[in-house]
Design a protein around this motif. Structure first.
Motif, short mmCIF file in Angstrom:
data_model
loop_
_atom_site.label_atom_id
_atom_site.label_comp_id
_atom_site.label_asym_id
_atom_site.label_seq_id
_atom_site.Cartn_x
_atom_site.Cartn_y
_atom_site.Cartn_z
N ALA A 13 8.40 -8.00 -9.62
CA ALA A 13 8.66 -9.11 -8.71
C ALA A 13 9.90 -8.82 -7.88
CB ALA A 13 8.82 -10.41 -9.49
N GLY A 14 9.81 -9.13 -6.60
CA GLY A 14 10.89 -8.85 -5.68
C GLY A 14 10.78 -7.50 -5.00
N GLY A 15 9.87 -6.68 -5.47
CA GLY A 15 9.70 -5.35 -4.92
C GLY A 15 8.82 -5.32 -3.68
N SER A 16 8.54 -4.10 -3.22
CA SER A 16 7.77 -3.90 -1.99
C SER A 16 6.68 -2.86 -2.20
CB SER A 16 8.69 -3.43 -0.85
OG SER A 16 9.68 -4.38 -0.56
N LEU A 17 5.64 -2.99 -1.41
CA LEU A 17 4.57 -2.00 -1.34
C LEU A 17 4.08 -1.94 0.10
CD1 LEU A 17 2.21 -2.63 -4.42
CD2 LEU A 17 3.56 -0.57 -3.98
N ARG A 18 3.56 -0.79 0.49
CA ARG A 18 2.90 -0.69 1.79
C ARG A 18 1.47 -0.21 1.57
NH1 ARG A 18 4.13 3.06 7.07
NH2 ARG A 18 3.29 4.68 5.70
N LEU A 19 0.54 -1.02 2.01
CA LEU A 19 -0.87 -0.66 1.96
C LEU A 19 -1.26 0.03 3.26
CD1 LEU A 19 -2.43 -3.90 0.42
CD2 LEU A 19 -1.39 -1.93 -0.73
N SER A 20 -2.17 0.97 3.14
CA SER A 20 -2.70 1.67 4.31
C SER A 20 -4.21 1.52 4.35
CB SER A 20 -2.34 3.16 4.27
OG SER A 20 -0.95 3.36 4.24
N CYS A 21 -4.75 1.58 5.54
CA CYS A 21 -6.20 1.52 5.72
C CYS A 21 -6.57 2.49 6.83
CB CYS A 21 -6.63 0.11 6.06
SG CYS A 21 -8.40 -0.07 6.39
N ALA A 22 -7.16 3.61 6.46
CA ALA A 22 -7.58 4.60 7.44
C ALA A 22 -8.94 4.22 8.00
CB ALA A 22 -7.63 5.97 6.78
N TYR A 59 -0.69 -14.56 10.37
CA TYR A 59 -0.49 -14.46 8.93
C TYR A 59 -0.85 -15.77 8.24
CZ TYR A 59 2.35 -10.43 10.23
OH TYR A 59 2.78 -9.23 10.74
N ALA A 60 -1.25 -15.64 6.99
CA ALA A 60 -1.38 -16.81 6.13
C ALA A 60 0.01 -17.36 5.86
CB ALA A 60 -2.07 -16.44 4.83
N ASP A 61 0.11 -18.66 5.71
CA ASP A 61 1.41 -19.29 5.45
C ASP A 61 2.06 -18.73 4.19
OD1 ASP A 61 0.50 -22.62 6.64
OD2 ASP A 61 1.20 -20.84 7.70
N SER A 62 1.25 -18.36 3.23
CA SER A 62 1.78 -17.90 1.94
C SER A 62 2.49 -16.55 2.03
CB SER A 62 0.65 -17.82 0.91
OG SER A 62 -0.35 -16.92 1.35
N VAL A 63 2.24 -15.80 3.09
CA VAL A 63 2.86 -14.47 3.21
C VAL A 63 3.77 -14.35 4.43
CG1 VAL A 63 0.84 -13.48 2.06
CG2 VAL A 63 1.02 -13.35 4.56
N LYS A 64 3.77 -15.37 5.26
CA LYS A 64 4.57 -15.31 6.49
C LYS A 64 6.04 -15.08 6.17
CE LYS A 64 2.80 -18.04 9.43
NZ LYS A 64 2.39 -19.26 10.18
N GLY A 65 6.63 -14.13 6.87
CA GLY A 65 8.03 -13.80 6.63
C GLY A 65 8.25 -12.75 5.55
N MET A 82 4.45 -5.15 2.45
CA MET A 82 4.60 -6.34 1.62
C MET A 82 5.97 -6.30 0.95
SD MET A 82 0.80 -6.51 -0.08
CE MET A 82 1.06 -5.06 -1.09
N ASN A 83 6.79 -7.27 1.27
CA ASN A 83 8.14 -7.38 0.70
C ASN A 83 8.26 -8.65 -0.13
OD1 ASN A 83 8.86 -5.03 2.15
ND2 ASN A 83 9.50 -6.26 3.91
N SER A 84 9.28 -8.70 -0.95
CA SER A 84 9.56 -9.89 -1.79
C SER A 84 8.32 -10.32 -2.54
CB SER A 84 10.08 -11.03 -0.91
OG SER A 84 11.26 -10.66 -0.24
N GLU A 88 2.23 -14.08 -7.89
CA GLU A 88 1.13 -14.77 -7.19
C GLU A 88 0.46 -13.88 -6.15
OE1 GLU A 88 3.32 -17.31 -9.46
OE2 GLU A 88 4.18 -16.22 -7.75
N ASP A 89 1.08 -12.79 -5.80
CA ASP A 89 0.47 -11.85 -4.84
C ASP A 89 -0.46 -10.85 -5.52
OD1 ASP A 89 3.68 -11.81 -3.31
OD2 ASP A 89 1.89 -12.82 -2.52
N THR A 90 -0.55 -10.90 -6.83
CA THR A 90 -1.43 -9.99 -7.56
C THR A 90 -2.88 -10.24 -7.18
OG1 THR A 90 0.07 -9.77 -9.44
CG2 THR A 90 -2.27 -9.34 -9.85
N SER A 91 -3.54 -9.22 -6.67
CA SER A 91 -4.92 -9.34 -6.19
C SER A 91 -5.45 -7.95 -5.86
CB SER A 91 -4.99 -10.16 -4.89
OG SER A 91 -4.94 -11.53 -5.11
#
Length: 124
Positions: A13-22, A59-65, A82-84, A88-91
């Motif tokens: 929690a509090g960490g970051s990830l970057r997803l890619s889509c080729a 953006y969805a309100d839940s992820v905005k910002g 994806m930051n912070s 609840e972001d687990t999916s």
């Protein structure tokens, strides 16, 4: 059109990830791209969308910002920074695409092409 998502993983929690889509198999100048996510037992929900030409992002309100959608023209790749992150972001996160922007960008049924999904797990 083929979409290949990657970049998921386990993060605290509090960490970051970057997803890619080729993306491949099409000319994307007039396309809309998006990210959706689906947790176990829940419906697929909208996360973010953009026009490939960059003229519109939303953006969805839940992820905005916290989340940022972007693309690299030269690499034909869509990103979701994806930051912070919170548990609840687990999916499973899916990238998706359709020809032309739609005002119903938040509806999964509007999109024609889907990637295979990448799991994001946020531990508390």
């Amino acid at each position: 059109v083929q979409l290949q998502a990657s970049g998921g993983g386990l993060v605290q929690a509090g960490g970051s990830l970057r997803l890619s889509c080729a993306a491949s198999g099409g000319t994307f100048s007039d396309y809309a791209f998006g990210w959706f996510r689906q947790a176990p037992g829940k419906e697929r929900e909208f996360v973010a969308a953009m026009r490939w030409n960059g003229a519109r992002t939303t953006y969805a309100d839940s992820v905005k910002g916290r989340f940022t959608i972007s693309r690299d023209y030269a690499k034909n790749t869509l990103y979701l920074q994806m930051n912070s992150l919170s548990p609840e972001d687990t999916s499973v996160y899916y990238c998706t695409a359709r020809i032309r922007w739609t005002t119903n960008y938040y509806s999964a049924s509007e999109y024609s092409y889907w990637g295979q999904g990448t799991q994001v797990t946020v531990s508390s």
